[in-house]
Design an enzyme around this catalytic site. Sequence first.
Site, PDB file in Angstrom:
ATOM      1  N   GLN A  47      15.778 -60.813  30.065  1.00 19.76           N
ATOM      2  CA  GLN A  47      16.730 -61.403  29.129  1.00 19.76           C
ATOM      3  C   GLN A  47      18.119 -61.387  29.741  1.00 19.76           C
ATOM      4  O   GLN A  47      18.510 -60.420  30.383  1.00 19.76           O
ATOM      5  CB  GLN A  47      16.710 -60.577  27.836  1.00 19.76           C
ATOM      6  CG  GLN A  47      17.570 -61.086  26.719  1.00 19.76           C
ATOM      7  CD  GLN A  47      17.339 -60.284  25.441  1.00 19.76           C
ATOM      8  OE1 GLN A  47      16.215 -60.029  25.052  1.00 19.76           O
ATOM      9  NE2 GLN A  47      18.420 -59.880  24.812  1.00 19.76           N
ATOM     10  N   HIS A  62      25.694 -48.120  23.129  1.00 20.39           N
ATOM     11  CA  HIS A  62      24.411 -48.639  22.661  1.00 20.39           C
ATOM     12  C   HIS A  62      23.260 -48.289  23.603  1.00 20.39           C
ATOM     13  O   HIS A  62      23.444 -48.181  24.811  1.00 20.39           O
ATOM     14  CB  HIS A  62      24.463 -50.160  22.540  1.00 20.39           C
ATOM     15  CG  HIS A  62      25.529 -50.651  21.624  1.00 20.39           C
ATOM     16  ND1 HIS A  62      26.100 -51.892  21.758  1.00 20.39           N
ATOM     17  CD2 HIS A  62      26.140 -50.076  20.554  1.00 20.39           C
ATOM     18  CE1 HIS A  62      26.997 -52.065  20.809  1.00 20.39           C
ATOM     19  NE2 HIS A  62      27.059 -50.984  20.070  1.00 20.39           N
ATOM     20  N   LYS A  71      20.314 -52.336  32.460  1.00 18.69           N
ATOM     21  CA  LYS A  71      21.271 -53.440  32.328  1.00 18.69           C
ATOM     22  C   LYS A  71      22.065 -53.598  33.616  1.00 18.69           C
ATOM     23  O   LYS A  71      22.523 -52.616  34.189  1.00 18.69           O
ATOM     24  CB  LYS A  71      22.254 -53.173  31.182  1.00 18.69           C
ATOM     25  CG  LYS A  71      21.604 -53.081  29.826  1.00 18.69           C
ATOM     26  CD  LYS A  71      22.622 -52.746  28.743  1.00 18.69           C
ATOM     27  CE  LYS A  71      21.965 -52.625  27.391  1.00 18.69           C
ATOM     28  NZ  LYS A  71      22.947 -52.257  26.350  1.00 18.69           N
ATOM     29  N   TYR A 131      25.117 -59.945  31.056  1.00 12.60           N
ATOM     30  CA  TYR A 131      24.277 -58.849  31.509  1.00 12.60           C
ATOM     31  C   TYR A 131      22.809 -59.178  31.385  1.00 12.60           C
ATOM     32  O   TYR A 131      22.367 -59.820  30.459  1.00 12.60           O
ATOM     33  CB  TYR A 131      24.622 -57.523  30.842  1.00 12.60           C
ATOM     34  CG  TYR A 131      24.665 -57.487  29.335  1.00 12.60           C
ATOM     35  CD1 TYR A 131      23.635 -56.912  28.613  1.00 12.60           C
ATOM     36  CD2 TYR A 131      25.766 -57.988  28.649  1.00 12.60           C
ATOM     37  CE1 TYR A 131      23.694 -56.849  27.235  1.00 12.60           C
ATOM     38  CE2 TYR A 131      25.834 -57.921  27.275  1.00 12.60           C
ATOM     39  CZ  TYR A 131      24.781 -57.354  26.567  1.00 12.60           C
ATOM     40  OH  TYR A 131      24.830 -57.303  25.204  1.00 12.60           O
ATOM     41  N   ASP A 168      29.312 -49.619  15.364  1.00 11.46           N
ATOM     42  CA  ASP A 168      29.942 -48.747  16.347  1.00 11.46           C
ATOM     43  C   ASP A 168      30.811 -47.678  15.682  1.00 11.46           C
ATOM     44  O   ASP A 168      30.907 -46.564  16.167  1.00 11.46           O
ATOM     45  CB  ASP A 168      30.759 -49.569  17.339  1.00 11.46           C
ATOM     46  CG  ASP A 168      29.871 -50.467  18.199  1.00 11.46           C
ATOM     47  OD1 ASP A 168      28.660 -50.213  18.278  1.00 11.46           O
ATOM     48  OD2 ASP A 168      30.394 -51.419  18.777  1.00 11.46           O
TER      49      ASP A 168
END
Length: 181
Positions: A47, A62, A71, A131, A168
């Site tokens: 992805q 996260h 990532k 990313y 957050d």
Amino acid sequence: MNIIHTNLPEVMIFEPTVFGDARGFFFESFNTRRFAELTGITVNFVQDNHSRSVHNVLRGLHYQIRHPQGKLIRVIAGEVLDIAVDIRKKSPTFGQWAGTVLSAENKRQMWIPPGFAHGFLVRSEYAECLYKTTDYWMPEHERCILWSDPAIDIDWGITSAPLLSSKDDEGKLLADADVFG
């Protein structure tokens, strides 16, 4: 491409070889074979994500507790302070963080492997981040550690409150968070 090692052995910064002249520039942003040669890691990215955030937005920290994502982060407009936190309970660097400035200008990328939480703070007027991830986003497994957890003590370099999402703002302290065994 040059690798810059951080204080967390698994978190790496990649500095590409950029070819430029009066017309502009060119660089190879990712090459599976070269990544494996430099890191010893074989990745399968499934992805690609693209985010745009305004000045002083802080996203993170996260991670996904199931289906953890590796990532590879880069910035194509503006500048961010990019942070990775080791949340593997059995790791000698558990609770420690590494960070670097990623910008359109420096063209660096940061590899954040599975088992690490990730966040960034926008330091320019706005920033666009791209990313790649090694697993799909699964919101039911997503977790968030509080960006200001004193046990982690990240130096974000800010003097005023950042702009946060409600997710957050309600992140958990590392001591109370789901972490990797």
